[in-house]
Design a protein around this motif. Structure first.
Motif, PDB file in Angstrom:
ATOM      1  N   ARG A 179      -5.371  15.528   0.270  1.00  0.00           N
ATOM      2  CA  ARG A 179      -4.427  15.338   1.373  1.00  0.00           C
ATOM      3  C   ARG A 179      -3.533  14.118   1.159  1.00  0.00           C
ATOM      4  NH1 ARG A 179      -6.286  14.570   7.717  1.00  0.00           N
ATOM      5  NH2 ARG A 179      -4.236  14.069   8.572  1.00  0.00           N
ATOM      6  N   THR A 180      -4.161  12.971   0.835  1.00  0.00           N
ATOM      7  CA  THR A 180      -3.417  11.720   0.725  1.00  0.00           C
ATOM      8  C   THR A 180      -4.056  10.835  -0.337  1.00  0.00           C
ATOM      9  OG1 THR A 180      -2.962  11.795   3.117  1.00  0.00           O
ATOM     10  CG2 THR A 180      -2.502   9.727   1.982  1.00  0.00           C
ATOM     11  N   ILE A 181      -3.215  10.165  -1.110  1.00  0.00           N
ATOM     12  CA  ILE A 181      -3.675   9.114  -2.015  1.00  0.00           C
ATOM     13  C   ILE A 181      -2.881   7.848  -1.704  1.00  0.00           C
ATOM     14  CG2 ILE A 181      -3.868   8.312  -4.394  1.00  0.00           C
ATOM     15  CD1 ILE A 181      -4.150  11.226  -5.246  1.00  0.00           C
ATOM     16  N   TRP A 182      -3.609   6.802  -1.382  1.00  0.00           N
ATOM     17  CA  TRP A 182      -3.006   5.493  -1.152  1.00  0.00           C
ATOM     18  C   TRP A 182      -3.255   4.639  -2.391  1.00  0.00           C
ATOM     19  CZ3 TRP A 182      -0.104   4.632   3.114  1.00  0.00           C
ATOM     20  CH2 TRP A 182      -0.296   5.478   4.218  1.00  0.00           C
ATOM     21  N   ILE A 183      -2.205   3.987  -2.881  1.00  0.00           N
ATOM     22  CA  ILE A 183      -2.321   3.098  -4.037  1.00  0.00           C
ATOM     23  C   ILE A 183      -2.047   1.670  -3.577  1.00  0.00           C
ATOM     24  CG2 ILE A 183      -1.486   2.512  -6.340  1.00  0.00           C
ATOM     25  CD1 ILE A 183      -0.510   5.397  -6.620  1.00  0.00           C
ATOM     26  N   LYS A 184      -3.058   0.821  -3.654  1.00  0.00           N
ATOM     27  CA  LYS A 184      -2.877  -0.605  -3.391  1.00  0.00           C
ATOM     28  C   LYS A 184      -2.324  -1.223  -4.675  1.00  0.00           C
ATOM     29  CE  LYS A 184      -3.556  -4.488  -1.000  1.00  0.00           C
ATOM     30  NZ  LYS A 184      -2.542  -4.919  -0.013  1.00  0.00           N
ATOM     31  N   ASP A 185      -1.083  -1.675  -4.619  1.00  0.00           N
ATOM     32  CA  ASP A 185      -0.344  -2.043  -5.819  1.00  0.00           C
ATOM     33  C   ASP A 185      -0.346  -3.559  -6.027  1.00  0.00           C
ATOM     34  OD1 ASP A 185       1.285  -2.143  -7.994  1.00  0.00           O
ATOM     35  OD2 ASP A 185       3.126  -1.613  -6.933  1.00  0.00           O
ATOM     36  N   GLU A 186      -1.163  -4.000  -6.977  1.00  0.00           N
ATOM     37  CA  GLU A 186      -1.302  -5.428  -7.284  1.00  0.00           C
ATOM     38  C   GLU A 186      -0.384  -5.891  -8.414  1.00  0.00           C
ATOM     39  OE1 GLU A 186      -3.642  -7.699  -5.615  1.00  0.00           O
ATOM     40  OE2 GLU A 186      -3.166  -6.005  -4.297  1.00  0.00           O
ATOM     41  N   LEU A 245       0.878  -1.167   0.000  1.00  0.00           N
ATOM     42  CA  LEU A 245       0.000   0.000   0.000  1.00  0.00           C
ATOM     43  C   LEU A 245       0.915   1.216   0.000  1.00  0.00           C
ATOM     44  CD1 LEU A 245      -2.985   0.923   0.145  1.00  0.00           C
ATOM     45  CD2 LEU A 245      -2.694   1.097   2.619  1.00  0.00           C
ATOM     46  N   ILE A 246       0.891   1.965  -1.101  1.00  0.00           N
ATOM     47  CA  ILE A 246       1.849   3.042  -1.336  1.00  0.00           C
ATOM     48  C   ILE A 246       1.192   4.396  -1.054  1.00  0.00           C
ATOM     49  CG2 ILE A 246       3.261   4.187  -3.087  1.00  0.00           C
ATOM     50  CD1 ILE A 246       3.214   1.437  -4.593  1.00  0.00           C
ATOM     51  N   GLY A 251       5.887  14.314  -8.893  1.00  0.00           N
ATOM     52  CA  GLY A 251       6.223  15.050  -7.684  1.00  0.00           C
ATOM     53  C   GLY A 251       7.077  14.316  -6.693  1.00  0.00           C
ATOM     54  N   GLY A 252       8.022  13.526  -7.196  1.00  0.00           N
ATOM     55  CA  GLY A 252       8.915  12.791  -6.298  1.00  0.00           C
ATOM     56  C   GLY A 252       8.453  11.387  -5.982  1.00  0.00           C
ATOM     57  N   ASP A 253       7.231  11.012  -6.377  1.00  0.00           N
ATOM     58  CA  ASP A 253       6.770   9.636  -6.179  1.00  0.00           C
ATOM     59  C   ASP A 253       7.558   8.695  -7.080  1.00  0.00           C
ATOM     60  OD1 ASP A 253       4.825  10.580  -4.477  1.00  0.00           O
ATOM     61  OD2 ASP A 253       3.184  10.404  -5.947  1.00  0.00           O
ATOM     62  N   ASP A 254       7.750   7.465  -6.613  1.00  0.00           N
ATOM     63  CA  ASP A 254       8.340   6.452  -7.478  1.00  0.00           C
ATOM     64  C   ASP A 254       7.378   6.139  -8.624  1.00  0.00           C
ATOM     65  OD1 ASP A 254      10.615   6.192  -5.926  1.00  0.00           O
ATOM     66  OD2 ASP A 254       9.770   4.561  -4.709  1.00  0.00           O
ATOM     67  N   PRO A 255       7.896   5.804  -9.810  1.00  0.00           N
ATOM     68  CA  PRO A 255       7.021   5.375 -10.903  1.00  0.00           C
ATOM     69  C   PRO A 255       6.182   4.164 -10.478  1.00  0.00           C
ATOM     70  CG  PRO A 255       9.237   5.796 -11.721  1.00  0.00           C
ATOM     71  CD  PRO A 255       9.316   5.841 -10.213  1.00  0.00           C
ATOM     72  N   VAL A 256       4.952   4.111 -10.959  1.00  0.00           N
ATOM     73  CA  VAL A 256       4.055   3.006 -10.648  1.00  0.00           C
ATOM     74  C   VAL A 256       4.034   2.044 -11.830  1.00  0.00           C
ATOM     75  CG1 VAL A 256       1.667   2.346 -10.128  1.00  0.00           C
ATOM     76  CG2 VAL A 256       2.641   4.437  -9.135  1.00  0.00           C
ATOM     77  N   ASP A 257       4.222   0.762 -11.538  1.00  0.00           N
ATOM     78  CA  ASP A 257       4.158  -0.269 -12.565  1.00  0.00           C
ATOM     79  C   ASP A 257       2.689  -0.567 -12.836  1.00  0.00           C
ATOM     80  OD1 ASP A 257       4.480  -2.420 -14.256  1.00  0.00           O
ATOM     81  OD2 ASP A 257       5.133  -3.809 -12.680  1.00  0.00           O
ATOM     82  N   THR A 258       2.122   0.073 -13.849  1.00  0.00           N
ATOM     83  CA  THR A 258       0.698  -0.081 -14.132  1.00  0.00           C
ATOM     84  C   THR A 258       0.479  -0.243 -15.621  1.00  0.00           C
ATOM     85  OG1 THR A 258      -1.506   0.850 -13.686  1.00  0.00           O
ATOM     86  CG2 THR A 258       0.233   2.401 -14.331  1.00  0.00           C
ATOM     87  N   TRP A 259      -0.755  -0.633 -16.003  1.00  0.00           N
ATOM     88  CA  TRP A 259      -1.045  -0.860 -17.408  1.00  0.00           C
ATOM     89  C   TRP A 259      -2.452  -0.370 -17.715  1.00  0.00           C
ATOM     90  CZ3 TRP A 259       2.521  -0.725 -20.630  1.00  0.00           C
ATOM     91  CH2 TRP A 259       2.435  -1.260 -21.915  1.00  0.00           C
ATOM     92  N   ASP A 260      -2.958  -0.711 -18.899  1.00  0.00           N
ATOM     93  CA  ASP A 260      -4.138  -0.032 -19.424  1.00  0.00           C
ATOM     94  C   ASP A 260      -5.413  -0.249 -18.620  1.00  0.00           C
ATOM     95  OD1 ASP A 260      -4.447  -2.680 -20.251  1.00  0.00           O
ATOM     96  OD2 ASP A 260      -3.886  -2.246 -22.324  1.00  0.00           O
ATOM     97  N   THR A 261      -5.566  -1.411 -17.992  1.00  0.00           N
ATOM     98  CA  THR A 261      -6.711  -1.637 -17.113  1.00  0.00           C
ATOM     99  C   THR A 261      -6.375  -1.264 -15.680  1.00  0.00           C
ATOM    100  OG1 THR A 261      -7.541  -3.409 -18.533  1.00  0.00           O
ATOM    101  CG2 THR A 261      -8.346  -3.364 -16.268  1.00  0.00           C
ATOM    102  N   LEU A 302       1.709   8.381 -14.196  1.00  0.00           N
ATOM    103  CA  LEU A 302       2.057   7.517 -13.066  1.00  0.00           C
ATOM    104  C   LEU A 302       3.267   6.649 -13.373  1.00  0.00           C
ATOM    105  CD1 LEU A 302       0.621   7.209 -10.255  1.00  0.00           C
ATOM    106  CD2 LEU A 302      -0.558   8.595 -11.957  1.00  0.00           C
ATOM    107  N   MET A 303       3.394   6.200 -14.617  1.00  0.00           N
ATOM    108  CA  MET A 303       4.542   5.362 -14.969  1.00  0.00           C
ATOM    109  C   MET A 303       5.841   6.170 -15.006  1.00  0.00           C
ATOM    110  SD  MET A 303       2.901   2.756 -17.814  1.00  0.00           S
ATOM    111  CE  MET A 303       4.338   1.685 -17.910  1.00  0.00           C
TER     112      MET A 303
END
Length: 357
Positions: A45-52, A32-33, A304-314, A299-300
């Motif tokens: 304020r905050t965004i949490w990304i549950k990274d599957e 959970l990022i 703003g200093g966040d690490d790139p997110v490994d995500t795709w089209d869906t 996102l990829m």
């Protein structure tokens, strides 16, 4: 307080699913990022990304549902999952990509064969992954919805097990089991947020037929005791959950359902999922492909200093829905987004391996 067990899966079913899935050697809680750069960009304020993106090595949340559903079906047949006798059985499902891959992986894990039905416009890269994992593909003339019906028809044969996360009838035990598997996602979210001492105001969750979003919501509700406030997010060309909630009844979306958010190319909702979503959704939105592509590219790359997110089209779709709302003044007011808002989204899949592109 937890929801009354009038929803399916029930709290007991979710607890059973979590106990079994978490006992598998491949299991590991997905991260959970806290994406503070993204939160600043979108004015919350905050965004949490549950990274599957790394779940079970398959890179997608669907790997929580199909293995559990198949194991329960094998046990119902009086078989020990993985035994020699399982090889006489075929696991069958329809897919836009991710569920089919998870069914094939589960079949291999439990010594079954797998036959996957797809519509004519499924992404070729996703089909190649399914075949390379050991699945047999059957392409039918039509959409994902047509593939669902074809898989159901094939499953009438002996020694065939229907492992579907789509229930057009409202009475399929296997679909309820698969949603209990997806609920593990929500249970994990609740426990991770508790460990961080964090709270959530709203979820933005992508929907195809609705199973993942509903499973996440009901798992979170049972574990946290707090009813989640969910905004469902779909492509403009395949917004069957939105249409169903707005019409107060299950509604079919016509057409070819084409979108770059290929895992959401669904024209009719899963009825048990819709029942949950009708209760937890404060709004339902549909976004276009350009918005999804813009959010994915951002996102990829990292914001703003966040690490790139490994995500795709869906995988990006729920976050893209938040992206859309946060940048639209009227929707932003409607959703009550402000500098104190705390949001959770799910990156439901990682990048498809380059060799398939």
């Amino acid at each position: 307080m937890s929801p009354k067990d009038t929803f399916e899966p029930t709290g007991a079913e979710i607890a059973q699913a979590f106990s079994l899935i978490s006992s598998w050697p491949e299991y590991g809680e997905s991260p959970l990022i806290c994406a503070q750069g993204l939160a600043k960009e979108l004015g919350v304020r905050t965004i949490w990304i549950k990274d599957e993106s790394k779940r079970f090595g398959l890179g997608g949340v669907k790997a929580l549902g199909a293995p559990y559903g198949l194991k329960k079906q094998l046990l119902q047949q009086g078989l020990e999952p993985g035994s020699a006798a399982c090889n006489a059985f075929v696991a069958v499902a329809a897919t836009d990509g991710n569920h089919g891959l998870a069914v094939v992986w589960a079949a291999r894990k439990f010594n079954c064969r797998a036959r996957i039905f797809v519509g004519e416009d499924v992404d070729p890269a996703r089909m190649r992954r399914i075949v390379d994992c050991g699945g047999e593909l059957v392409t039918i003339n039509g959409t994902y919805d047509d593939a669902v019906l074809a898989a159901e028809e094939y499953a009438r044969a002996d020694h065939v097990l229907l492992i579907t996360d789509t229930d057009y009838h409202g009475d399929l035990v296997v679909t309820r089991d698969i949603m209990a598997g997806y609920a593990v996602l929500g249970v994990e979210c609740a426990r991770q947020l508790r460990a961080f001492g964090a709270d959530i105001d709203k979820f933005y969750l992508q929907c195809g037929v609705g199973g993942m979003a509903a499973g996440c919501a009901i798992g979170f509700w049972h574990e946290s005791g707090t009813k989640p406030q969910v905004c469902s997010v779909e492509p403009e060309t395949a917004a069957c959950v939105k249409a169903s909630i707005e019409n107060g009844r299950p509604t079919r979306v016509p057409g070819k359902l084409l979108t770059r958010m290929v895992g959401l190319s669904c024209g009719y909702p899963s009825l048990p999922a819709l029942r949950i979503l009708e209760d937890v959704c404060f709004d339902s939105i549909a976004i276009d492909d350009a918005c999804a592509k813009e959010a994915q590219d951002a996102l990829m790359s990292g914001i703003g200093g966040d690490d790139p997110v490994d995500t795709w089209d869906t995988g990006i779709s729920g976050l893209a829905g938040l992206w859309h709302v946060a940048r639209d003044p009227e929707l932003r007011r409607k959703h009550g987004l402000d500098a104190d808002s705390r949001i959770l989204v799910v990156n439901s899949e990682g990048r498809i391996p380059p060799e398939y592109l």
